[in-house]
Design an enzyme around this catalytic site. Structure first.
Site, PDB file in Angstrom:
ATOM      1  N   ASN A  80      46.018  31.198  32.584  1.00  0.00           N
ATOM      2  CA  ASN A  80      44.643  31.660  32.816  1.00  0.00           C
ATOM      3  C   ASN A  80      44.541  33.188  32.857  1.00  0.00           C
ATOM      4  O   ASN A  80      43.550  33.752  32.393  1.00  0.00           O
ATOM      5  CB  ASN A  80      44.155  31.042  34.138  1.00  0.00           C
ATOM      6  CG  ASN A  80      42.888  31.673  34.654  1.00  0.00           C
ATOM      7  OD1 ASN A  80      41.804  31.427  34.129  1.00  0.00           O
ATOM      8  ND2 ASN A  80      43.014  32.512  35.680  1.00  0.00           N
ATOM      9  N   ASP A  99      52.739  40.953  37.825  1.00  0.00           N
ATOM     10  CA  ASP A  99      52.114  41.024  36.503  1.00  0.00           C
ATOM     11  C   ASP A  99      52.772  39.988  35.590  1.00  0.00           C
ATOM     12  O   ASP A  99      54.005  39.994  35.445  1.00  0.00           O
ATOM     13  CB  ASP A  99      52.328  42.446  35.946  1.00  0.00           C
ATOM     14  CG  ASP A  99      51.530  42.714  34.688  1.00  0.00           C
ATOM     15  OD1 ASP A  99      51.341  41.781  33.884  1.00  0.00           O
ATOM     16  OD2 ASP A  99      51.099  43.862  34.507  1.00  0.00           O
ATOM     17  N   LYS A 103      43.213  35.644  21.800  1.00  0.00           N
ATOM     18  CA  LYS A 103      42.900  34.257  22.191  1.00  0.00           C
ATOM     19  C   LYS A 103      43.095  33.297  21.013  1.00  0.00           C
ATOM     20  O   LYS A 103      43.493  32.144  21.202  1.00  0.00           O
ATOM     21  CB  LYS A 103      41.464  34.175  22.719  1.00  0.00           C
ATOM     22  CG  LYS A 103      41.274  34.822  24.088  1.00  0.00           C
ATOM     23  CD  LYS A 103      42.028  34.067  25.168  1.00  0.00           C
ATOM     24  CE  LYS A 103      41.765  34.614  26.550  1.00  0.00           C
ATOM     25  NZ  LYS A 103      42.507  33.896  27.597  1.00  0.00           N
ATOM     26  N   TYR A 114      40.671  41.261  22.028  1.00  0.00           N
ATOM     27  CA  TYR A 114      40.671  40.087  22.915  1.00  0.00           C
ATOM     28  C   TYR A 114      40.552  38.799  22.097  1.00  0.00           C
ATOM     29  O   TYR A 114      41.296  37.834  22.312  1.00  0.00           O
ATOM     30  CB  TYR A 114      39.507  40.229  23.891  1.00  0.00           C
ATOM     31  CG  TYR A 114      39.243  39.033  24.768  1.00  0.00           C
ATOM     32  CD1 TYR A 114      39.981  38.818  25.927  1.00  0.00           C
ATOM     33  CD2 TYR A 114      38.237  38.118  24.441  1.00  0.00           C
ATOM     34  CE1 TYR A 114      39.722  37.715  26.744  1.00  0.00           C
ATOM     35  CE2 TYR A 114      37.974  37.018  25.252  1.00  0.00           C
ATOM     36  CZ  TYR A 114      38.715  36.823  26.393  1.00  0.00           C
ATOM     37  OH  TYR A 114      38.462  35.733  27.200  1.00  0.00           O
ATOM     38  N   SER A 144      40.852  29.578  26.637  1.00  0.00           N
ATOM     39  CA  SER A 144      40.433  30.149  25.366  1.00  0.00           C
ATOM     40  C   SER A 144      39.060  30.803  25.543  1.00  0.00           C
ATOM     41  O   SER A 144      38.586  31.004  26.665  1.00  0.00           O
ATOM     42  CB  SER A 144      40.400  29.062  24.298  1.00  0.00           C
ATOM     43  OG  SER A 144      40.127  29.627  23.044  1.00  0.00           O
ATOM     44  N   SER A 145      38.441  31.110  24.426  1.00  0.00           N
ATOM     45  CA  SER A 145      37.152  31.808  24.464  1.00  0.00           C
ATOM     46  C   SER A 145      36.466  31.588  23.128  1.00  0.00           C
ATOM     47  O   SER A 145      37.136  31.397  22.105  1.00  0.00           O
ATOM     48  CB  SER A 145      37.409  33.307  24.680  1.00  0.00           C
ATOM     49  OG  SER A 145      36.260  34.051  24.341  1.00  0.00           O
TER      50      SER A 145
HETATM   51  N1  LIG Z   1      34.534  35.189  32.265  1.00  0.00           N
HETATM   52  C1  LIG Z   1      34.173  34.688  31.081  1.00  0.00           C
HETATM   53  O1  LIG Z   1      32.995  34.749  30.698  1.00  0.00           O
HETATM   54  C2  LIG Z   1      35.207  34.019  30.205  1.00  0.00           C
HETATM   55  C3  LIG Z   1      34.773  33.429  29.017  1.00  0.00           C
HETATM   56  C4  LIG Z   1      35.689  32.787  28.198  1.00  0.00           C
HETATM   57  C5  LIG Z   1      37.023  32.743  28.571  1.00  0.00           C
HETATM   58  N2  LIG Z   1      37.429  33.332  29.731  1.00  0.00           N
HETATM   59  C6  LIG Z   1      38.850  33.230  30.096  1.00  0.00           C
HETATM   60  O2  LIG Z   1      38.945  32.603  31.365  1.00  0.00           O
HETATM   61  C7  LIG Z   1      40.115  33.084  32.040  1.00  0.00           C
HETATM   62  C8  LIG Z   1      39.735  33.560  33.430  1.00  0.00           C
HETATM   63  O3  LIG Z   1      38.848  34.660  33.280  1.00  0.00           O
HETATM   64  P1  LIG Z   1      38.022  35.256  34.497  1.00  0.00           P
HETATM   65  O4  LIG Z   1      36.720  35.624  33.935  1.00  0.00           O
HETATM   66  O5  LIG Z   1      38.131  34.377  35.675  1.00  0.00           O
HETATM   67  O6  LIG Z   1      38.831  36.613  34.755  1.00  0.00           O
HETATM   68  P2  LIG Z   1      38.883  37.522  36.059  1.00  0.00           P
HETATM   69  O7  LIG Z   1      37.776  37.254  36.981  1.00  0.00           O
HETATM   70  O8  LIG Z   1      39.082  38.903  35.539  1.00  0.00           O
HETATM   71  O9  LIG Z   1      40.222  37.021  36.780  1.00  0.00           O
HETATM   72  C9  LIG Z   1      41.429  37.193  36.108  1.00  0.00           C
HETATM   73  C10 LIG Z   1      42.538  36.748  37.013  1.00  0.00           C
HETATM   74  O10 LIG Z   1      43.790  37.000  36.350  1.00  0.00           O
HETATM   75  C11 LIG Z   1      44.550  37.953  37.097  1.00  0.00           C
HETATM   76  N3  LIG Z   1      45.245  38.810  36.161  1.00  0.00           N
HETATM   77  C12 LIG Z   1      44.718  39.603  35.197  1.00  0.00           C
HETATM   78  N4  LIG Z   1      45.690  40.243  34.545  1.00  0.00           N
HETATM   79  C13 LIG Z   1      46.865  39.842  35.099  1.00  0.00           C
HETATM   80  C14 LIG Z   1      48.216  40.150  34.866  1.00  0.00           C
HETATM   81  N5  LIG Z   1      48.579  41.024  33.920  1.00  0.00           N
HETATM   82  N6  LIG Z   1      49.168  39.537  35.611  1.00  0.00           N
HETATM   83  C15 LIG Z   1      48.822  38.654  36.593  1.00  0.00           C
HETATM   84  N7  LIG Z   1      47.541  38.326  36.858  1.00  0.00           N
HETATM   85  C16 LIG Z   1      46.583  38.921  36.123  1.00  0.00           C
HETATM   86  C17 LIG Z   1      43.522  38.680  37.964  1.00  0.00           C
HETATM   87  O11 LIG Z   1      44.085  39.270  39.125  1.00  0.00           O
HETATM   88  P3  LIG Z   1      44.571  40.820  39.124  1.00  0.00           P
HETATM   89  O12 LIG Z   1      43.563  41.608  38.345  1.00  0.00           O
HETATM   90  O13 LIG Z   1      44.662  41.179  40.566  1.00  0.00           O
HETATM   91  O14 LIG Z   1      45.918  40.808  38.456  1.00  0.00           O
HETATM   92  C18 LIG Z   1      42.604  37.524  38.325  1.00  0.00           C
HETATM   93  O15 LIG Z   1      43.199  36.714  39.309  1.00  0.00           O
HETATM   94  C19 LIG Z   1      40.707  34.169  31.156  1.00  0.00           C
HETATM   95  O16 LIG Z   1      41.756  33.632  30.386  1.00  0.00           O
HETATM   96  C20 LIG Z   1      39.554  34.558  30.267  1.00  0.00           C
HETATM   97  O17 LIG Z   1      39.996  35.099  29.041  1.00  0.00           O
HETATM   98  C21 LIG Z   1      36.562  33.968  30.559  1.00  0.00           C
END
Ligand SMILES: NC(=O)c1ccc[n+]([C@@H]2O[C@H](COP(=O)([O-])OP(=O)(O)OC[C@H]3O[C@@H](n4cnc5c(N)ncnc54)[C@H](OP(=O)(O)O)[C@@H]3O)[C@@H](O)[C@H]2O)c1
Length: 231
Positions: free
Chosen positions: A84, A58, A155, A151, A137-138
């Site tokens: 990330n 974590d 960010k 959230y 970011s977001s």
């Molecule tokens: N998806 C969107 O639409 C979107 C839009 C704007 C920005 N973002 C940003 O893009 C980034 C990636 O998002 P995503 O959508 O790819 O998320 P995701 O699919 O939920 O993947 C998140 C990743 O981070 C890991 N993670 C989460 N909490 C953790 C912790 N406490 N310690 C270590 N690892 C952790 C997860 O693995 P585990 O759960 O196994 O730990 C997974 O590998 C994030 O910063 C998010 O805020 C996403």
């Protein structure tokens, strides 16, 4: 062999970015809490020929962060840190009047304090390599969407930390990158029960980020669509 540390490299955008970097000869240090998802991604990266260190844990845990930084050091240099890993917080997203403070603390721990601490620990290596820091970011950091207070404010704080860093560390490139909507577990948690199949796959946002990284553009905040137009 350039070295990247990608937090949350096991799934979603972090996984897609790690695969793209691996195909270009980068060595990778990745993490995630779910060991089996992490191992699956690590096996894939190794299959692509990438030197890969995968550490389950974590990012909010100081010992885990130390292990990540040490592993990057063992690989010889740290050229790219990608903050990330993030949490969306409670799902469905609570309104401000209902936001449990313990849950908000956890969002700030994972989304703000953990990346800041990782950055602090990585700075000596990043200075040596004159490397690059990317924080994810977001649009929720700049737009006031109802329900997105926890959230979104995390960010916004992360963005501001990195903006200040860019001024304090002029030899580094420091990017805040808004990848736009992506079809991932986090996005599904933000829209529980909704069909998100129209959202783009995370690979779609990797291409503009790689173009940004390759461009040598000035430090700053970039949205995925802006960068597509600029590149
Ligand atoms: N998806 C969107 O639409 C979107 C839009 C704007 C920005 N973002 C940003 O893009 C980034 C990636 O998002 P995503 O959508 O790819 O998320 P995701 O699919 O939920 O993947 C998140 C990743 O981070 C890991 N993670 C989460 N909490 C953790 C912790 N406490 N310690 C270590 N690892 C952790 C997860 O693995 P585990 O759960 O196994 O730990 C997974 O590998 C994030 O910063 C998010 O805020 C996403």
């Amino acid at each position: 062999m350039p070295v990247a540390l990608v937090t949350g490299g096991s799934r979603g955008f972090g996984r897609a970015l790690s695969i793209d970097l691996a195909m270009d000869g980068w060595a990778l240090v990745i993490d995630g809490r779910d060991r089996s998802a992490l191992q699956q991604t690590a096996d894939h990266l190794i299959g692509l020929g990438a030197h890969t260190v995968a550490i389950a844990g974590d990012v909010a845990d100081p010992a885990h962060r130390s292990a990540l930084i040490e592993s990057a050091g063992d690989l010889g240099s740290l050229d790219l840190l990608v903050n990330n890993a993030s949490t969306i917080g409670p799902s469905p997203l609570p309104r401000i009047e209902d936001y449990p403070l313990d849950a908000l603390r956890q969002v700030y721990e994972v989304n703000v304090l953990a990346p800041l601490a990782l950055l602090q620990a990585a700075l000596p290596q990043l200075r040596r390599s004159q490397g690059t820091v990317v924080s994810l970011s977001s649009d929720a950091a700049t737009e006031a969407y109802e329900g997105w207070s926890g959230y979104g404010s995390s960010k916004a704080a992360l963005d501001q930390l990195h903006r200040v860093l860019a001024g304090e560390e002029p030899l580094l490139r420091v990017y805040q990158f808004d990848p736009g909507d992506m079809r991932t577990e986090m996005h599904q948690a933000a829209f529980p029960g909704e069909d998100i199949s129209d959202r783009p796959e995370p690979e779609t946002a990797v291409v503009p980020l790689r173009a940004l990284l390759d461009s040598g553009a000035a430090s700053g905040r970039y949205r995925v669509d802006e960068w597509v137009l600029q590149s």
